[in-house]
Design a protein around this motif. Structure first.
Motif, PDB file in Angstrom:
ATOM      1  N   PRO A 113      10.656  30.063  19.668  1.00 37.90           N
ATOM      2  CA  PRO A 113      11.715  29.353  19.902  1.00 37.90           C
ATOM      3  C   PRO A 113      10.758  27.689  20.167  1.00 37.90           C
ATOM      4  CG  PRO A 113      11.996  31.180  20.855  1.00 37.90           C
ATOM      5  CD  PRO A 113      10.754  31.463  20.343  1.00 37.90           C
ATOM      6  N   ARG A 114       9.708  27.942  20.869  1.00 38.00           N
ATOM      7  CA  ARG A 114       9.375  25.890  21.324  1.00 38.00           C
ATOM      8  C   ARG A 114       8.717  25.758  20.050  1.00 38.00           C
ATOM      9  NH1 ARG A 114       5.271  26.862  25.909  1.00 38.00           N
ATOM     10  NH2 ARG A 114       7.069  28.199  27.075  1.00 38.00           N
ATOM     11  N   GLN A 115       8.282  26.458  19.146  1.00 41.07           N
ATOM     12  CA  GLN A 115       7.550  25.941  18.149  1.00 41.07           C
ATOM     13  C   GLN A 115       9.244  24.658  17.649  1.00 41.07           C
ATOM     14  OE1 GLN A 115       6.219  28.498  15.749  1.00 41.07           O
ATOM     15  NE2 GLN A 115       4.092  28.531  16.861  1.00 41.07           N
ATOM     16  N   ARG A 116      10.595  25.733  17.214  1.00 38.40           N
ATOM     17  CA  ARG A 116      11.106  25.275  16.767  1.00 38.40           C
ATOM     18  C   ARG A 116      11.625  23.602  17.399  1.00 38.40           C
ATOM     19  NH1 ARG A 116      13.532  30.768  16.557  1.00 38.40           N
ATOM     20  NH2 ARG A 116      15.132  30.593  18.500  1.00 38.40           N
ATOM     21  N   ALA A 117      11.853  23.869  19.011  1.00 36.36           N
ATOM     22  CA  ALA A 117      12.299  22.583  20.204  1.00 36.36           C
ATOM     23  C   ALA A 117      10.983  21.717  19.592  1.00 36.36           C
ATOM     24  CB  ALA A 117      11.856  22.897  20.809  1.00 36.36           C
ATOM     25  N   ILE A 118      10.035  21.812  18.679  1.00 39.01           N
ATOM     26  CA  ILE A 118       9.070  20.984  18.833  1.00 39.01           C
ATOM     27  C   ILE A 118       9.402  20.546  17.330  1.00 39.01           C
ATOM     28  CG2 ILE A 118       6.041  20.581  17.625  1.00 39.01           C
ATOM     29  CD1 ILE A 118       6.344  22.314  20.133  1.00 39.01           C
ATOM     30  N   ALA A 119      10.260  21.425  16.118  1.00 43.72           N
ATOM     31  CA  ALA A 119      10.137  21.083  14.770  1.00 43.72           C
ATOM     32  C   ALA A 119      11.370  19.765  14.842  1.00 43.72           C
ATOM     33  CB  ALA A 119      10.860  22.284  14.424  1.00 43.72           C
ATOM     34  N   SER A 120      12.414  20.107  16.053  1.00 40.70           N
ATOM     35  CA  SER A 120      13.606  19.289  15.886  1.00 40.70           C
ATOM     36  C   SER A 120      13.511  17.849  15.959  1.00 40.70           C
ATOM     37  CB  SER A 120      14.829  20.311  17.535  1.00 40.70           C
ATOM     38  OG  SER A 120      15.363  18.521  17.075  1.00 40.70           O
ATOM     39  N   LEU A 121      12.169  17.909  16.901  1.00 39.49           N
ATOM     40  CA  LEU A 121      11.734  16.083  17.182  1.00 39.49           C
ATOM     41  C   LEU A 121      10.679  15.822  16.555  1.00 39.49           C
ATOM     42  CD1 LEU A 121      10.780  17.345  21.431  1.00 39.49           C
ATOM     43  CD2 LEU A 121      12.811  15.886  20.597  1.00 39.49           C
ATOM     44  N   LEU A 122      10.003  16.287  15.548  1.00 37.05           N
ATOM     45  CA  LEU A 122       8.956  16.106  14.926  1.00 37.05           C
ATOM     46  C   LEU A 122      10.127  15.635  13.909  1.00 37.05           C
ATOM     47  CD1 LEU A 122       6.945  18.793  14.292  1.00 37.05           C
ATOM     48  CD2 LEU A 122       6.735  16.716  15.539  1.00 37.05           C
ATOM     49  N   VAL A 123      11.775  16.314  13.387  1.00 30.92           N
ATOM     50  CA  VAL A 123      12.004  16.144  12.464  1.00 30.92           C
ATOM     51  C   VAL A 123      12.840  14.507  12.594  1.00 30.92           C
ATOM     52  CG1 VAL A 123      14.507  15.636  11.462  1.00 30.92           C
ATOM     53  CG2 VAL A 123      12.879  18.234  11.328  1.00 30.92           C
TER      54      VAL A 123
ATOM     55  N   THR B 205       2.473  27.950   9.947  1.00 32.22           N
ATOM     56  CA  THR B 205       3.570  29.373   9.557  1.00 32.22           C
ATOM     57  C   THR B 205       4.255  28.440   7.900  1.00 32.22           C
ATOM     58  OG1 THR B 205       3.851  30.071  11.148  1.00 32.22           O
ATOM     59  CG2 THR B 205       5.453  29.913  10.487  1.00 32.22           C
ATOM     60  N   LEU B 206       4.748  26.985   8.293  1.00 31.19           N
ATOM     61  CA  LEU B 206       5.144  26.510   7.174  1.00 31.19           C
ATOM     62  C   LEU B 206       4.242  25.846   5.202  1.00 31.19           C
ATOM     63  CD1 LEU B 206       7.902  24.469   9.077  1.00 31.19           C
ATOM     64  CD2 LEU B 206       8.431  26.569   8.320  1.00 31.19           C
ATOM     65  N   GLY B 207       3.068  26.083   6.126  1.00 32.11           N
ATOM     66  CA  GLY B 207       2.834  25.765   5.129  1.00 32.11           C
ATOM     67  C   GLY B 207       1.842  24.355   4.679  1.00 32.11           C
ATOM     68  N   SER B 208       2.232  23.540   5.731  1.00 30.03           N
ATOM     69  CA  SER B 208       1.636  22.089   5.944  1.00 30.03           C
ATOM     70  C   SER B 208       1.110  21.581   5.416  1.00 30.03           C
ATOM     71  CB  SER B 208       3.129  21.281   6.389  1.00 30.03           C
ATOM     72  OG  SER B 208       2.877  19.617   6.828  1.00 30.03           O
ATOM     73  N   GLU B 209       0.689  20.600   4.860  1.00 29.93           N
ATOM     74  CA  GLU B 209      -0.717  19.757   4.459  1.00 29.93           C
ATOM     75  C   GLU B 209      -0.934  18.400   5.281  1.00 29.93           C
ATOM     76  OE1 GLU B 209      -2.298  20.549   1.309  1.00 29.93           O
ATOM     77  OE2 GLU B 209      -2.520  22.219   1.224  1.00 29.93           O
ATOM     78  N   SER B 210       0.094  18.861   5.928  1.00 32.01           N
ATOM     79  CA  SER B 210       0.119  16.908   6.196  1.00 32.01           C
ATOM     80  C   SER B 210       1.599  16.677   7.458  1.00 32.01           C
ATOM     81  CB  SER B 210       0.811  15.739   5.033  1.00 32.01           C
ATOM     82  OG  SER B 210       1.368  15.412   5.026  1.00 32.01           O
ATOM     83  N   ARG B 211       1.431  15.662   8.384  1.00 26.42           N
ATOM     84  CA  ARG B 211       3.142  15.544   9.373  1.00 26.42           C
ATOM     85  C   ARG B 211       3.671  15.230   8.672  1.00 26.42           C
ATOM     86  NH1 ARG B 211       2.305  14.862  14.548  1.00 26.42           N
ATOM     87  NH2 ARG B 211       3.938  14.709  15.925  1.00 26.42           N
ATOM     88  N   ALA B 212       3.647  14.575   7.006  1.00 26.46           N
ATOM     89  CA  ALA B 212       4.473  13.976   6.200  1.00 26.46           C
ATOM     90  C   ALA B 212       5.644  15.470   5.813  1.00 26.46           C
ATOM     91  CB  ALA B 212       4.491  13.123   5.416  1.00 26.46           C
ATOM     92  N   GLN B 213       4.874  15.903   5.532  1.00 26.17           N
ATOM     93  CA  GLN B 213       5.080  17.122   4.721  1.00 26.17           C
ATOM     94  C   GLN B 213       5.307  17.938   5.766  1.00 26.17           C
ATOM     95  OE1 GLN B 213       2.309  19.662   3.302  1.00 26.17           O
ATOM     96  NE2 GLN B 213       3.573  20.449   0.902  1.00 26.17           N
ATOM     97  N   LEU B 214       5.276  18.142   6.420  1.00 21.87           N
ATOM     98  CA  LEU B 214       6.207  18.922   7.653  1.00 21.87           C
ATOM     99  C   LEU B 214       7.008  19.117   8.366  1.00 21.87           C
ATOM    100  CD1 LEU B 214       5.009  21.371   9.814  1.00 21.87           C
ATOM    101  CD2 LEU B 214       4.562  19.624  11.051  1.00 21.87           C
ATOM    102  N   GLY B 215       7.500  17.529   8.383  1.00 20.69           N
ATOM    103  CA  GLY B 215       8.822  16.767   8.157  1.00 20.69           C
ATOM    104  C   GLY B 215       9.354  17.606   7.268  1.00 20.69           C
TER     105      GLY B 215
END
Length: 335
Positions: A264-274, A303-313
């Motif tokens: 849940p905390r990572q989902r909250a962070i994901a929302s703010l990253l987006v 977890t999502l297999g991202s290699e960069s900040r832009a790719q993570l979004g």
């Protein structure tokens, strides 16, 4: 007045009292002694020069005589202040009638600025002492370094519960496992509930839906005491909507489920990253330090297999985890 004697002219310090007792017993003291040890004795009129005697010596004046003189001066000052009050009332009376500011709203202001933490706590304590029904509270953070403040809050909260009132408190998720918060609810007896959210508003207290307290500065050294009915209704509405979105913490704790290995905390962070927020803003919004926020961002990226900040979004948006959270929220908050 010497550097050691910074008190007012109408105060008798310990050194002055000791020297005056010596003067009463000996019949006189040297003037140099008062200049160095207790200049307040001359200021109060307890010592005075002897007429026709050596000016280097001072003799004591009868304490009853000095007291009578000081009390008479005090009474005269009080009488002067009362006459001044009467003149002010006379001068302002026609202005008040012309302005119409003698209405109840002016006598009992709907917004009051509280200027320091001591005054803020005193106002909250007084409002809680009169409360009988309910306390609604939003606490974005808990400071473990102020045990005295927590002890005072606990006493007034328990008193409300003992009178049959109830307490509902919203915290951030990061506060769920703090020992200070857990201990509070282990000790409170009565109708007390707590829930948590990823993000909450600034601190808010609403007491009996009659008075509210909100910060008036970022450092919380200023506060507003609010008694305007429309503002109180607005605060209560905001609280109720947040309450229905929140996850129960006490008396029965409910944990948000992980989705596809994402907490849940990572989902909250994901929302703010987006939304494009920086690490510092994310940490501040979610009530954690920036190092912890970066650890969660790194785990989310792994977890999502991202290699960069832009790719993570991009991967967050493609994974659908935020849409899944919305669906769960709608199912979990139906009441």
């Amino acid at each position: 007045m010497t550097e050691a004697h910074t008190h007012g002219a109408d105060e008798l310090c310990e050194a002055g009292q000791s020297l005056y007792v010596r003067a009463l017993r000996a019949g006189r003291v040297r003037a140099d002694d008062t200049d160095e040890a207790a200049p307040c004795l001359v200021g109060l009129g307890l010592l005075q020069p002897e007429i026709g005697a050596d000016p280097g010596w001072l003799r004591p004046v009868a304490p009853a005589s000095v007291l009578h003189r000081l009390l008479r001066r005090s009474a005269e000052r009080i009488a002067d202040e009362r006459r001044r009050e009467e003149r002010l009332e006379t001068a302002f009376a026609p202005l008040i009638q012309l302005d119409g500011s003698h209405t109840p709203a002016a006598v009992n202001p709907t917004l009051t600025v509280l200027g320091d933490r001591e005054r803020i706590n005193q106002a909250i304590t007084e409002a809680m002492a009169d409360a009988t029904d309910e306390l609604l509270a939003i606490q974005p953070s808990v400071n473990p370094r102020s045990p005295e403040a927590h002890a005072v809050a606990f006493v007034r909260d328990q008193a409300l519960l003992d009178r049959g009132g109830r307490i509902r408190t919203l915290y951030q998720h990061t506060q769920r496992h703090l020992p200070l918060v857990i201990s509070r609810y282990e000790q409170l007896r009565g109708d007390a509930e707590a829930r948590t959210l990823d993000e909450v508003t600034e601190r808010l207290l609403v007491i009996d839906r009659q008075v509210a307290f909100i910060p008036a500065s970022r450092d919380r050294n200023l506060a507003l005491e609010v008694r305007h009915p429309s503002l109180i209704d607005y605060f209560v509405t905001v609280f109720d909507r947040l309450w229905h979105l929140a996850t129960p913490m006490y008396p029965e704790a409910v944990q948000q489920p992980s989705l596809n290995g994402i907490t849940p905390r990572q989902r909250a962070i994901a929302s703010l990253l987006v939304d494009g927020h920086t690490d510092a803003v994310i940490a501040d919004r979610l009530g954690m330090n920036i190092r912890t926020a970066r650890v969660h961002i790194a785990k989310l990226a792994a977890t999502l297999g991202s290699e960069s900040r832009a790719q993570l979004g991009y991967l967050i948006a493609e994974s659908g985890i935020l849409r899944q959270v919305q669906v769960l929220g709608q199912e979990g908050t139906a009441e």
